[in-house]
Every structure is written in C-alpha cells, then in structure tokens.
Design an enzyme around this catalytic site. Structure first.
Site, PDB file in Angstrom:
ATOM      1  N   LYS A   1       0.810  -1.221   0.000  1.00 23.36           N
ATOM      2  CA  LYS A   1       0.000   0.000   0.000  1.00 23.36           C
ATOM      3  C   LYS A   1       0.844   1.272   0.000  1.00 23.36           C
ATOM      4  CE  LYS A   1      -0.946  -0.143   4.973  1.00 23.36           C
ATOM      5  NZ  LYS A   1      -1.892  -0.539   5.983  1.00 23.36           N
TER       6      LYS A   1
ATOM      7  N   ASP B   1       9.075  -7.643 -11.368  1.00 21.94           N
ATOM      8  CA  ASP B   1       9.670  -6.549 -12.152  1.00 21.94           C
ATOM      9  C   ASP B   1      11.176  -6.754 -12.374  1.00 21.94           C
ATOM     10  OD1 ASP B   1       7.120  -5.516 -11.784  1.00 21.94           O
ATOM     11  OD2 ASP B   1       7.739  -4.188 -10.154  1.00 21.94           O
TER      12      ASP B   1
ATOM     13  N   ARG C   1      -4.810  -9.578 -37.277  1.00 24.43           N
ATOM     14  CA  ARG C   1      -4.806  -8.382 -36.430  1.00 24.43           C
ATOM     15  C   ARG C   1      -3.406  -8.095 -35.877  1.00 24.43           C
ATOM     16  NH1 ARG C   1     -10.293  -9.986 -33.093  1.00 24.43           N
ATOM     17  NH2 ARG C   1     -11.693  -8.740 -34.351  1.00 24.43           N
TER      18      ARG C   1
ATOM     19  N   GLY D   1       5.527  -4.404 -14.685  1.00 17.10           N
ATOM     20  CA  GLY D   1       6.967  -4.129 -14.625  1.00 17.10           C
ATOM     21  C   GLY D   1       7.286  -2.794 -13.982  1.00 17.10           C
TER      22      GLY D   1
ATOM     23  N   ARG E   1      -6.279  -4.800 -31.163  1.00 14.16           N
ATOM     24  CA  ARG E   1      -7.038  -5.107 -29.948  1.00 14.16           C
ATOM     25  C   ARG E   1      -6.020  -5.142 -28.810  1.00 14.16           C
ATOM     26  NH1 ARG E   1     -10.711  -4.545 -32.959  1.00 14.16           N
ATOM     27  NH2 ARG E   1     -12.547  -5.854 -33.276  1.00 14.16           N
TER      28      ARG E   1
ATOM     29  N   HIS F   1      -2.985  -9.002 -13.081  1.00 12.42           N
ATOM     30  CA  HIS F   1      -2.413  -9.745 -11.949  1.00 12.42           C
ATOM     31  C   HIS F   1      -2.187 -11.221 -12.190  1.00 12.42           C
ATOM     32  CE1 HIS F   1      -3.414  -5.914 -10.162  1.00 12.42           C
ATOM     33  NE2 HIS F   1      -2.515  -6.208  -9.242  1.00 12.42           N
TER      34      HIS F   1
ATOM     35  N   GLN G   1      -0.117 -12.210 -14.044  1.00  7.09           N
ATOM     36  CA  GLN G   1       1.351 -12.269 -14.158  1.00  7.09           C
ATOM     37  C   GLN G   1       2.019 -12.620 -12.842  1.00  7.09           C
ATOM     38  OE1 GLN G   1       2.718  -8.675 -16.788  1.00  7.09           O
ATOM     39  NE2 GLN G   1       0.631  -8.338 -16.120  1.00  7.09           N
TER      40      GLN G   1
HETATM   41  O1  F6P Z   1       5.816  -4.560  -8.332  1.00  4.78           O
HETATM   42  C1  F6P Z   1       5.014  -5.598  -8.775  1.00  4.78           C
HETATM   43  C2  F6P Z   1       3.823  -5.071  -9.518  1.00  4.78           C
HETATM   44  O2  F6P Z   1       3.071  -6.179  -9.977  1.00  4.78           O
HETATM   45  C3  F6P Z   1       4.136  -4.110 -10.664  1.00  4.78           C
HETATM   46  O3  F6P Z   1       4.584  -4.764 -11.812  1.00  4.78           O
HETATM   47  C4  F6P Z   1       2.822  -3.406 -10.819  1.00  4.78           C
HETATM   48  O4  F6P Z   1       2.996  -2.133 -11.377  1.00  4.78           O
HETATM   49  C5  F6P Z   1       2.339  -3.297  -9.400  1.00  4.78           C
HETATM   50  O5  F6P Z   1       2.992  -4.314  -8.658  1.00  4.78           O
HETATM   51  C6  F6P Z   1       0.856  -3.433  -9.249  1.00  4.78           C
HETATM   52  O6  F6P Z   1       0.560  -3.257  -7.924  1.00  4.78           O
HETATM   53  P1  F6P Z   1      -0.890  -3.481  -7.329  1.00  4.78           P
HETATM   54  O7  F6P Z   1      -1.115  -4.949  -7.201  1.00  4.78           O
HETATM   55  O8  F6P Z   1      -0.815  -2.801  -6.005  1.00  4.78           O
HETATM   56  O9  F6P Z   1      -1.852  -2.861  -8.276  1.00  4.78           O
END
Ligand code: F6P
Length: 360
Positions: free
Chosen positions: A80, A137, A172, A180, A275, A281, A283
């Site tokens: 946070k 990242d 496309r 990142g 598109r 998330h 990722q």
């Molecule tokens: O630092 C990891 C990360 O996933 C970044 O790649 C991304 O910008 C950020 O956290 C997203 O954070 P949140 O989950 O708080 O939106």
C-alpha cells in the site's frame, strides 16, 4: 553475538510466484538448527497492528501442504506504500511487535520498495534483518534475479504465444500490456521469448511512426498479423504517464498504455485491426517455475546461514552462479535497476528485427 533461537519471516510488496518456496526454505533450514520460525501475516501489518497476527511454522505443518508449490503468499502481503512521515511511528510499533514475539531477527522477502521501508523500520527499532529479493519486475538492485521474475516471464510468454494464434486467425495486430512498473525487464524478456514484433519499454523512447513502419514491413513481406508487447510504464509519445487509477496513498499507478497505442496506431494506419490485452495480476499468479523455486530455496537457506553467522542488515543476491550479500543501506541507495539498453536481450530483439524503439 546474541544466539538466535527464534526468527520471523514476512513477505512484503506485490506478491509473486516463489514466495512460499522461500518460506519453506527458511523454515526447513532453520529447523535443522533447532530454531523456531514465526510467519508474520500480511507484510509488516502482522506485527504493527493490534492484535498481532502470526503463526508458528514448522517443517511438519508447512512442507506438508501444497503452498510451497504455489504462487501467492501464504502469509499474506502488503502493497500500500507508506508515507515518510508515518515511518517513525510504524517503526516503534514494529519494534514492539517483534519484541512481544521474542524474535531475534526477521527475514524480509521484498522488492526495492520493501527493502527500503522495512529496513528503515528495522534500523529505527534495532531489529536485525536479512532481505531476500522478490518481484516480477526484476528491478531489485544488485541482484541478477529476484524470485518471481522467471515465473512472470513464463505467464507473459504464454500470453504472447496465445495472442499470436488469434492474431493470425483474424489478421490483427494484438497489443499485450504487461506489468513491470518503471522497468522493462519483464516486457523485453517475454517479447524476445515469444518472438513478438514490437516491444516498448520505459527505458527506450519510441515513435508511433516507428511502430507503423514495422507493421508496414510485416505486411510488405506477406504477413497479416503482429504481436506488440508494451510495458505498463511506457509513456505516451509526448511523454505523459498513462494511468486510470491511484494507490492507497494517492500515487498514480501505471496502466492503460495499450489502449493509447491502439488508438494512436489506428489513427494513422488501419491495415491491421488492433485489440488490447492487459494481462494484469495473472502475471503474479502463475505456478512458480523450477528456476524460481530453486532460487527461492538457495536464497532462503543463505538467509538462515547468514543469521547463524551473525551477519545481518544485508540482502542476499545472485551474481552469476554465486550467492553474495550487500548491506541494506547500499541496496537502498542503489534505487531501482532499470533495463539496460545494452542488455543481451535488447540486442537479440534488434538483431531479430523487432522494433524496440529509437535506439541511437
Ligand atoms: O511490483 C510488482 C507489480 O506487480 C508491478 O509490476 C505493478 O505495477 C504493481 O505491482 C501493481 O501493484 P498493485 O497490485 O498494487 O496494483
């Protein structure tokens, strides 16, 4: 040197694959020495909020669950942001919570932001800390790899592969926006691995005309589809940050550059329909790869070895095939590691004909 008997472990910042493998490694390595390991819940909240929230982790109760093999953070995490002015007060609560649990030291699994914030609490409160780098990242300084990056690359590369199939079916140009933060490691690594046609990263300026030139050359060679990877931290052509949301302390969060590019490309060139896929998330949530699991184990075991040797206030790092340590102060002073334009992956991308922006 105080003899260690009881340590805490917490995960801090955005979650990623491999965190639970780090916890397993710390728990099992510590168990060999007869130490107790307390898992602190929800980042530092578990020891700064009332009531304290934690649990005793043992070889028996943790290894024997599916968690070490899964992404996410079993312990919970915290992303946070913390305002500078709140740090002194939180440090005091942190020190009190750690003392109440009787912890001799704390292992902190975090990225650059967490290394900064939590090492500050530890220094203010006189708590010994060892840091373990993690983040999708891969921008934690002084380490070649952070836990979680490889697994996130796998998710992004799988997404490029998937998009290539549907791009081809529908003729496309599909745009994949990946995370990142301000670093392009994740975008560049997965664009190369996925054989994408264009990859834009925050570290390299680009032009929309440059992208269109690449699309036209693809078309001229008789191919009717393309995949474009863009890192969320890329700004508009004129340098504005694209954002449609804020974090809990009111800072703008990256996101939306894919949509911007889609309109900017189509405003000048309509041969390819575009598109956008914003991967988001997922990722952070793919299964931890073998590389991340093994790295997590090496980092966790090293952290315990360092604590045993009384070597604290350091972060563990990977350098080639060696584990090394850096003082936390040095890690914090270093800031964030961005993608180097001379990186072997940028070079590979260019050599393969990918448009990566305007490299002088
Ligand atoms: O630092 C990891 C990360 O996933 C970044 O790649 C991304 O910008 C950020 O956290 C997203 O954070 P949140 O989950 O708080 O939106």
């Amino acid at each position: 040197m105080t003899e260690i008997k009881k340590i805490g472990i917490l995960t801090s910042g955005g979650d990623c694959a491999g965190l639970n493998a780090v916890v397993l490694s710390v728990v099992n390595s510590a168990a060999q020495l007869g130490w107790e390991v307390y898992g602190i819940h929800n980042g530092t909240d578990g020891v700064t909020e009332t009531p304290l929230s934690y649990e005793l982790l043992t070889e028996r109760n943790f290894s024997d669950t599916p968690w070490p093999r899964l992404a996410g953070s079993y312990l919970g995490s915290l992303n946070k942001g913390v305002k500078m002015e709140s740090q002194a007060e939180i440090s005091a609560r942190f020190g009190k919570g750690v003392a109440e649990l009787g912890l001799d030291a704390v292992v902190v699994v975090g990225g650059d932001g967490s290394m900064n914030i939590v090492s500050n609490y530890c220094r203010n409160a006189g708590v010994k800390m060892v840091g373990i780098p993690k983040t999708i990242d891969n921008d934690t300084p002084l380490t070649q790899y952070s836990v979680g990056f490889d697994s996130a690359c796998k998710v992004c590369t799988d997404a490029v592969d998937a998009l290539w199939k549907t791009a081809r079916s529908h003729q496309r140009a599909l745009i994949l926006e990946v995370m990142g933060r301000d670093a392009g490691h994740l975008a560049m690594r997965s664009a190369v691995a996925g054989f994408a046609d264009v990859c834009l990263v925050p570290e390299i300026p680009y032009t929309v005309d440059g992208i269109i030139k690449k699309l036209k050359s693809i078309k001229a060679k008789g191919r009717n589809h393309a995949v474009i990877v863009v890192s969320e931290g890329v700004h508009t052509e004129t340098g504005e940050m694209v954002s449609n949301t804020k974090n809990l302390i009111g800072e703008k969060i990256n996101g939306g550059i894919g949509e911007y590019l889609s309109s900017a490309i189509n405003a000048k060139y309509s041969e390819f329909q575009t598109r956008v896929t914003k991967l988001g998330h997922v990722q952070r949530a793919g299964d931890p790869t073998a590389f991340d699991r093994a790295l997590a184990c090496a980092f966790g075991a090293k952290a315990v070895e360092l604590l045993k040797a009384g070597h604290t206030d350091v972060m563990v790092a990977l350098n080639g095939d060696k584990l090394v340590t850096y003082p936390l102060e040095e890690v914090v002073a270093e800031g964030t590691t961005l993608l180097n334009k001379d990186s072997v992956y940028v070079k590979a991308a260019i050599d393969m004909g990918m448009y990566v922006g305007e490299i002088k």
